[in-house]
Design a protein around this motif. Structure first.
Motif, PDB file in Angstrom:
ATOM      1  N   HIS A  10       0.822  -1.200   0.000  1.00 53.93           N
ATOM      2  CA  HIS A  10       0.000   0.000   0.000  1.00 53.93           C
ATOM      3  C   HIS A  10       0.864   1.260   0.000  1.00 53.93           C
ATOM      4  CE1 HIS A  10      -4.319  -1.238   0.647  1.00 53.93           C
ATOM      5  NE2 HIS A  10      -3.665  -2.380   0.536  1.00 53.93           N
ATOM      6  N   SER A  11       2.002   1.221   0.679  1.00 55.41           N
ATOM      7  CA  SER A  11       2.912   2.374   0.638  1.00 55.41           C
ATOM      8  C   SER A  11       3.429   2.594  -0.777  1.00 55.41           C
ATOM      9  CB  SER A  11       4.086   2.148   1.596  1.00 55.41           C
ATOM     10  OG  SER A  11       3.643   2.117   2.941  1.00 55.41           O
ATOM     11  N   GLN A  12       3.748   1.514  -1.462  1.00 57.76           N
ATOM     12  CA  GLN A  12       4.226   1.629  -2.842  1.00 57.76           C
ATOM     13  C   GLN A  12       3.123   2.150  -3.759  1.00 57.76           C
ATOM     14  OE1 GLN A  12       5.542  -2.447  -3.341  1.00 57.76           O
ATOM     15  NE2 GLN A  12       7.675  -1.902  -2.922  1.00 57.76           N
ATOM     16  N   ALA A  13       1.887   1.698  -3.531  1.00 57.03           N
ATOM     17  CA  ALA A  13       0.765   2.172  -4.347  1.00 57.03           C
ATOM     18  C   ALA A  13       0.516   3.661  -4.124  1.00 57.03           C
ATOM     19  CB  ALA A  13      -0.493   1.365  -4.021  1.00 57.03           C
ATOM     20  N   GLU A  14       0.603   4.113  -2.876  1.00 61.70           N
ATOM     21  CA  GLU A  14       0.408   5.533  -2.592  1.00 61.70           C
ATOM     22  C   GLU A  14       1.513   6.376  -3.227  1.00 61.70           C
ATOM     23  OE1 GLU A  14       0.103   5.578   1.648  1.00 61.70           O
ATOM     24  OE2 GLU A  14      -1.788   4.454   1.610  1.00 61.70           O
ATOM     25  N   ALA A  15       2.738   5.844  -3.216  1.00 59.63           N
ATOM     26  CA  ALA A  15       3.837   6.562  -3.866  1.00 59.63           C
ATOM     27  C   ALA A  15       3.604   6.657  -5.372  1.00 59.63           C
ATOM     28  CB  ALA A  15       5.161   5.858  -3.571  1.00 59.63           C
ATOM     29  N   ALA A  16       3.078   5.589  -5.950  1.00 61.76           N
ATOM     30  CA  ALA A  16       2.780   5.600  -7.389  1.00 61.76           C
ATOM     31  C   ALA A  16       1.719   6.643  -7.722  1.00 61.76           C
ATOM     32  CB  ALA A  16       2.331   4.208  -7.836  1.00 61.76           C
ATOM     33  N   LEU A  17       0.704   6.734  -6.891  1.00 60.86           N
ATOM     34  CA  LEU A  17      -0.359   7.712  -7.122  1.00 60.86           C
ATOM     35  C   LEU A  17       0.139   9.134  -6.876  1.00 60.86           C
ATOM     36  CD1 LEU A  17      -3.360   5.746  -5.613  1.00 60.86           C
ATOM     37  CD2 LEU A  17      -3.106   6.452  -7.995  1.00 60.86           C
ATOM     38  N   TYR A  18       1.046   9.286  -5.937  1.00 60.01           N
ATOM     39  CA  TYR A  18       1.673  10.609  -5.719  1.00 60.01           C
ATOM     40  C   TYR A  18       2.394  11.044  -6.993  1.00 60.01           C
ATOM     41  CZ  TYR A  18       4.636  14.229  -3.641  1.00 60.01           C
ATOM     42  OH  TYR A  18       5.268  15.415  -3.359  1.00 60.01           O
ATOM     43  N   ASP A  19       3.196  10.134  -7.538  1.00 62.33           N
ATOM     44  CA  ASP A  19       3.940  10.460  -8.757  1.00 62.33           C
ATOM     45  C   ASP A  19       2.988  10.775  -9.905  1.00 62.33           C
ATOM     46  OD1 ASP A  19       6.306  10.057  -7.411  1.00 62.33           O
ATOM     47  OD2 ASP A  19       6.583   8.007  -8.143  1.00 62.33           O
ATOM     48  N   TRP A  20       1.922   9.996 -10.030  1.00 58.71           N
ATOM     49  CA  TRP A  20       0.957  10.228 -11.111  1.00 58.71           C
ATOM     50  C   TRP A  20       0.313  11.608 -10.970  1.00 58.71           C
ATOM     51  CZ3 TRP A  20      -4.378  10.977 -10.650  1.00 58.71           C
ATOM     52  CH2 TRP A  20      -5.075  11.047 -11.864  1.00 58.71           C
ATOM     53  N   ALA A  21      -0.172  11.910  -9.753  1.00 63.90           N
ATOM     54  CA  ALA A  21      -0.875  13.179  -9.538  1.00 63.90           C
ATOM     55  C   ALA A  21       0.071  14.370  -9.660  1.00 63.90           C
ATOM     56  CB  ALA A  21      -1.552  13.171  -8.164  1.00 63.90           C
ATOM     57  N   ALA A  22       1.277  14.246  -9.100  1.00 67.45           N
ATOM     58  CA  ALA A  22       2.224  15.366  -9.126  1.00 67.45           C
ATOM     59  C   ALA A  22       2.729  15.633 -10.536  1.00 67.45           C
ATOM     60  CB  ALA A  22       3.399  15.065  -8.199  1.00 67.45           C
ATOM     61  N   GLY A  23       2.728  14.629 -11.393  1.00 73.95           N
ATOM     62  CA  GLY A  23       3.262  14.784 -12.732  1.00 73.95           C
ATOM     63  C   GLY A  23       2.263  15.284 -13.758  1.00 73.95           C
ATOM     64  N   ARG A  24       1.014  15.483 -13.348  1.00 76.05           N
ATOM     65  CA  ARG A  24      -0.005  15.907 -14.304  1.00 76.05           C
ATOM     66  C   ARG A  24       0.028  17.428 -14.483  1.00 76.05           C
ATOM     67  NH1 ARG A  24      -5.752  13.888 -13.612  1.00 76.05           N
ATOM     68  NH2 ARG A  24      -5.701  14.117 -15.881  1.00 76.05           N
ATOM     69  N   GLN A  25       0.112  17.865 -15.719  1.00 78.10           N
ATOM     70  CA  GLN A  25       0.116  19.305 -15.999  1.00 78.10           C
ATOM     71  C   GLN A  25      -1.279  19.897 -15.918  1.00 78.10           C
ATOM     72  OE1 GLN A  25       2.075  19.809 -19.769  1.00 78.10           O
ATOM     73  NE2 GLN A  25       4.119  19.446 -18.918  1.00 78.10           N
ATOM     74  N   GLU A  26      -2.290  19.102 -16.235  1.00 73.26           N
ATOM     75  CA  GLU A  26      -3.677  19.563 -16.178  1.00 73.26           C
ATOM     76  C   GLU A  26      -4.491  18.594 -15.320  1.00 73.26           C
ATOM     77  OE1 GLU A  26      -5.258  20.129 -20.036  1.00 73.26           O
ATOM     78  OE2 GLU A  26      -3.711  21.542 -20.673  1.00 73.26           O
ATOM     79  N   PRO A  27      -4.507  18.793 -14.013  1.00 70.20           N
ATOM     80  CA  PRO A  27      -5.263  17.893 -13.143  1.00 70.20           C
ATOM     81  C   PRO A  27      -6.740  17.856 -13.521  1.00 70.20           C
ATOM     82  CG  PRO A  27      -3.821  19.318 -11.864  1.00 70.20           C
ATOM     83  CD  PRO A  27      -3.828  19.848 -13.262  1.00 70.20           C
ATOM     84  N   GLY A  28      -7.333  16.670 -13.401  1.00 66.97           N
ATOM     85  CA  GLY A  28      -8.753  16.525 -13.686  1.00 66.97           C
ATOM     86  C   GLY A  28      -9.615  17.025 -12.545  1.00 66.97           C
ATOM     87  N   ASP A  29     -10.919  16.909 -12.728  1.00 68.04           N
ATOM     88  CA  ASP A  29     -11.861  17.447 -11.737  1.00 68.04           C
ATOM     89  C   ASP A  29     -11.676  16.818 -10.366  1.00 68.04           C
ATOM     90  OD1 ASP A  29     -12.878  19.047 -13.689  1.00 68.04           O
ATOM     91  OD2 ASP A  29     -14.683  17.843 -14.047  1.00 68.04           O
ATOM     92  N   ILE A  30     -11.471  15.482 -10.328  1.00 72.21           N
ATOM     93  CA  ILE A  30     -11.328  14.809  -9.036  1.00 72.21           C
ATOM     94  C   ILE A  30     -10.091  15.309  -8.310  1.00 72.21           C
ATOM     95  CG2 ILE A  30     -10.865  12.605  -7.906  1.00 72.21           C
ATOM     96  CD1 ILE A  30     -12.635  11.234  -9.898  1.00 72.21           C
ATOM     97  N   GLN A  31      -8.977  15.342  -8.993  1.00 74.02           N
ATOM     98  CA  GLN A  31      -7.739  15.768  -8.348  1.00 74.02           C
ATOM     99  C   GLN A  31      -7.831  17.221  -7.877  1.00 74.02           C
ATOM    100  OE1 GLN A  31      -4.151  14.972 -10.557  1.00 74.02           O
ATOM    101  NE2 GLN A  31      -2.927  16.354  -9.305  1.00 74.02           N
ATOM    102  N   GLU A  32      -8.400  18.093  -8.705  1.00 75.17           N
ATOM    103  CA  GLU A  32      -8.540  19.495  -8.301  1.00 75.17           C
ATOM    104  C   GLU A  32      -9.427  19.625  -7.072  1.00 75.17           C
ATOM    105  OE1 GLU A  32      -9.931  21.643 -11.684  1.00 75.17           O
ATOM    106  OE2 GLU A  32      -7.931  21.928 -12.506  1.00 75.17           O
ATOM    107  N   ALA A  33     -10.520  18.837  -7.032  1.00 74.87           N
ATOM    108  CA  ALA A  33     -11.403  18.882  -5.871  1.00 74.87           C
ATOM    109  C   ALA A  33     -10.687  18.383  -4.625  1.00 74.87           C
ATOM    110  CB  ALA A  33     -12.650  18.046  -6.142  1.00 74.87           C
ATOM    111  N   MET A  34      -9.846  17.365  -4.787  1.00 78.00           N
ATOM    112  CA  MET A  34      -9.081  16.849  -3.649  1.00 78.00           C
ATOM    113  C   MET A  34      -8.090  17.885  -3.146  1.00 78.00           C
ATOM    114  SD  MET A  34      -8.337  12.883  -4.707  1.00 78.00           S
ATOM    115  CE  MET A  34      -9.659  11.651  -4.663  1.00 78.00           C
ATOM    116  N   GLN A  35      -7.405  18.545  -4.068  1.00 79.68           N
ATOM    117  CA  GLN A  35      -6.389  19.522  -3.673  1.00 79.68           C
ATOM    118  C   GLN A  35      -6.993  20.731  -2.978  1.00 79.68           C
ATOM    119  OE1 GLN A  35      -3.306  18.338  -7.306  1.00 79.68           O
ATOM    120  NE2 GLN A  35      -4.009  20.438  -7.127  1.00 79.68           N
ATOM    121  N   ARG A  36      -8.275  20.964  -3.171  1.00 82.61           N
ATOM    122  CA  ARG A  36      -8.928  22.087  -2.490  1.00 82.61           C
ATOM    123  C   ARG A  36      -9.291  21.758  -1.047  1.00 82.61           C
ATOM    124  NH1 ARG A  36     -11.375  23.062  -7.692  1.00 82.61           N
ATOM    125  NH2 ARG A  36     -13.168  21.773  -7.135  1.00 82.61           N
TER     126      ARG A  36
END
Length: 373
Positions: free
Chosen positions: A161-187
């Protein structure tokens, strides 16, 4: 959800006895109570802080997360919108292809991976092959823990699970145009670490819960009943009832969220029972859904009952909880499962072989492990 009490060690035996001796609330060990009355369950679920604390299973790892609060409602709305879009976007041909790919693999674990493959492009566009493998690995370890909670497996699950969370961190941090879900989470959270936690909770909840519901519906369609021994082979007959009814009935008979936990945060009384802070309530949808005063032949799998459900059933049918802390993915789980179930039922010569005998009643209610030949 497991523990050392007699109830947690053998839930089905106790639930069968309690279904014959029905009580609104009963104590099964000091400070621990099972609640089986619809009105009481709804009253408890309506509370999110006092006198009963709610933790959303999907996002419970995030500190100070209060389900249904002004802070979290916009995220729930964004999630509901994106999940609705996701299940509409997948074609029956793609679903059939993935089901055929899962032939011979043990269910429900195989279905967790199937749902990840089906919906990753809609929910996680650009996810790399390595990132997907890490998510699948974390799902697999969670599915294994349903039946084996050994110390070593728990440790390996935490690493996965730690590795999966790190993978999702990399995916989210690397996106130039975050989608609606990610933007809502970051708020609503304070860091990208917490975004990764939220995303990981979302993956686990959707893929695991939907896999369980689909597996239950498929197994019940094949004629499975409690007590059938390992090695039994069951053949799917042509379904008579719509997939929607079969999903509803599977959720009634074997609700995945079979035991919803709430902590008491202030002294209160519930149905004449005095509760003190730190007591724990376990709201039992398994018992609620088998109340003979509401459901005719409550222990039987009868999808046809949904053509004309009992009057007032909505108050005693709570497969996804109730109120502010209800499962935000309930529509996705029900409708995506019905869609996949329709495609599965159309495949020829479906035979299921049981690899284990009994359901596993942990954090989720998992069916016996089986595979299709």
């Amino acid at each position: 959800m497991r523990g050392t009490s007699a109830f947690m060690a053998d839930p089905l035996r106790h639930l069968a006895a309690w279904n014959q001796d029905r009580r609104a609330i009963r104590q099964f060990e000091p400070g621990r109570y099972v609640v089986a009355d619809g009105e009481l369950i709804r009253d408890v679920l309506a509370s999110t802080t006092t006198p009963f604390e709610a933790k959303a299973a999907t996002f419970g790892a995030v500190a100070d997360w209060i389900p249904g609060s002004e802070r979290t409602r916009p995220l729930n709305a964004a999630l509901a919108k994106e999940l609705d879009r996701a299940w509409h976007a997948v074609s029956p041909e793609r679903i059939t292809e993935e089901l055929e790919r899962s032939a011979g693999e043990p269910w429900p674990t195989a279905l967790s991976g199937l749902y990840l493959r089906l919906f990753k492009e809609q929910l996680f566009p650009g996810l790399t092959g390595k990132q997907q493998r890490l998510l699948r690995q974390a799902l697999d370890f969670s599915n294994r823990l349903d039946r084996d909670d050994s110390t070593m497996l728990q440790l390996r699950r935490r690493i996965a699970h730690s590795q999966a969370e790190a993978a999702l961190y990399d995916w989210a941090a690397g996106r130039q145009e975050p989608g609606d879900i990610q933007e809502a989470m970051q708020r609503v959270v304070n860091s990208m670490d917490e975004v990764a936690l939220l995303l990981h909770g979302l993956v686990g909840a959707l893929c695991r819960a939907t896999a369980m519901v689909m597996s239950w519906a498929a197994l019940l369609d094949c004629g499975w009943t409690l007590g059938m021994p390992t090695g039994t082979t069951l053949k799917l007959e042509e379904p008579v009832h719509p997939a929607e009814y079969r999903v509803r009935e599977a959720l009634r008979l074997w609700p995945v969220a079979w035991l919803i936990s709430r902590k008491v945060t202030q002294a209160t009384t519930l149905s004449g029972t005095t509760l003190t802070p730190e007591d724990r309530l376990f709201l039992c949808t398994y018992l609620l859904h088998r109340d003979p005063d509401v459901w005719q032949d409550p222990d039987e799998y009868r999808p046809g009952r949904w053509e004309n459900p009992p009057v007032g059933y909505k108050s005693v049918y709570l497969p996804f909880g109730f109120g502010a802390a209800a499962c935000v993915g309930s529509r996705f789980v029900s409708q995506a499962t019905a869609r996949v179930l329709e495609c599965w039922s159309a495949l020829p010569d479906q035979k299921a072989t049981l690899l284990t005998q009994n359901p596993a009643m942990g954090s989720l209610l998992a069916p016996p492990v089986f595979k299709f030949n």
